[in-house]
Design a protein around this motif. Structure first.
Motif, PDB file in Angstrom:
ATOM      1  N   GLU A  56       0.830  -1.214   0.000  1.00 24.83           N
ATOM      2  CA  GLU A  56       0.000   0.000   0.000  1.00 24.83           C
ATOM      3  C   GLU A  56       0.860   1.257   0.000  1.00 24.83           C
ATOM      4  OE1 GLU A  56      -3.207   0.308  -0.625  1.00 24.83           O
ATOM      5  OE2 GLU A  56      -3.305  -1.868  -0.810  1.00 24.83           O
ATOM      6  N   ALA A  57       1.915   1.281   0.809  1.00 25.93           N
ATOM      7  CA  ALA A  57       2.798   2.447   0.859  1.00 25.93           C
ATOM      8  C   ALA A  57       3.497   2.652  -0.481  1.00 25.93           C
ATOM      9  CB  ALA A  57       3.824   2.293   1.978  1.00 25.93           C
ATOM     10  N   THR A  58       3.909   1.566  -1.107  1.00 27.48           N
ATOM     11  CA  THR A  58       4.578   1.651  -2.407  1.00 27.48           C
ATOM     12  C   THR A  58       3.626   2.172  -3.471  1.00 27.48           C
ATOM     13  OG1 THR A  58       6.063  -0.151  -1.804  1.00 27.48           O
ATOM     14  CG2 THR A  58       5.841   0.324  -4.152  1.00 27.48           C
ATOM     15  N   LYS A  59       2.380   1.707  -3.421  1.00 29.85           N
ATOM     16  CA  LYS A  59       1.368   2.161  -4.376  1.00 29.85           C
ATOM     17  C   LYS A  59       1.102   3.665  -4.202  1.00 29.85           C
ATOM     18  CE  LYS A  59      -3.010   0.628  -4.342  1.00 29.85           C
ATOM     19  NZ  LYS A  59      -4.160  -0.266  -4.420  1.00 29.85           N
ATOM     20  N   GLU A  60       0.953   4.104  -2.968  1.00 33.57           N
ATOM     21  CA  GLU A  60       0.714   5.526  -2.698  1.00 33.57           C
ATOM     22  C   GLU A  60       1.903   6.380  -3.142  1.00 33.57           C
ATOM     23  OE1 GLU A  60      -0.421   6.205   1.382  1.00 33.57           O
ATOM     24  OE2 GLU A  60      -1.911   4.596   1.284  1.00 33.57           O
ATOM     25  N   LYS A  61       3.103   5.922  -2.855  1.00 34.52           N
ATOM     26  CA  LYS A  61       4.315   6.642  -3.246  1.00 34.52           C
ATOM     27  C   LYS A  61       4.407   6.746  -4.771  1.00 34.52           C
ATOM     28  CE  LYS A  61       9.322   6.506  -2.625  1.00 34.52           C
ATOM     29  NZ  LYS A  61      10.441   5.738  -2.078  1.00 34.52           N
ATOM     30  N   VAL A  63       1.981   6.877  -6.920  1.00 33.97           N
ATOM     31  CA  VAL A  63       1.027   7.883  -7.393  1.00 33.97           C
ATOM     32  C   VAL A  63       1.588   9.279  -7.146  1.00 33.97           C
ATOM     33  CG1 VAL A  63      -1.263   8.878  -7.016  1.00 33.97           C
ATOM     34  CG2 VAL A  63      -0.990   6.390  -7.153  1.00 33.97           C
ATOM     35  N   LYS A  64       2.090   9.521  -5.949  1.00 35.18           N
ATOM     36  CA  LYS A  64       2.620  10.848  -5.597  1.00 35.18           C
ATOM     37  C   LYS A  64       3.806  11.235  -6.475  1.00 35.18           C
ATOM     38  CE  LYS A  64       1.130  10.839  -0.807  1.00 35.18           C
ATOM     39  NZ  LYS A  64       1.539  10.700   0.596  1.00 35.18           N
TER      40      LYS A  64
END
Length: 105
Positions: A56-61, A63-64
């Motif tokens: 989840e953190a990798t996915k959010e990063k 996108v950002k």
């Protein structure tokens, strides 16, 4: 059911990108790629013994930072009507499972 040539290329590029990510990021010593025909799906499984990651953190990063490698992998498989799951935890390696439904005509 046979994937069209264009779809085969998408699958090939997806597997290639996953393996490139293993090489770049995982610090894995071993990686296994398997292909299976199950009752209702074709399954591709990729397992490494690397450092794993927080999905989840990798996915959010991604996108950002507008780095869409992981997201494009997911979207390509969904475009083909498939499903992809990531089982990964820090220091526990990663298992990626890609399923494509078998169509009986």
């Amino acid at each position: 059911y046979k994937l069209e040539v264009e779809d085969q290329i998408i699958v090939y590029r997806t597997i290639n990108e996953i393996l490139q990510n293993v090489i770049k990021h995982s610090k894995a010593k071993n990686v296994t790629v398997s292909f299976e025909k199950l009752e209702s799906v074709y399954r591709i499984t990729i397992i490494d013994d690397g450092i794993g990651f927080n999905f989840e953190a990798t996915k959010e990063k991604a996108v950002k930072q507008k780095k869409f490698g992981l997201l494009s992998i997911i979207e390509r498989i969904r475009y083909l009507g498939g499903d992809i799951t990531f089982d990964t935890k820090a220091e526990k390696g990663t298992k990626i499972v890609i399923d494509f439904k078998i169509l009986i005509l």
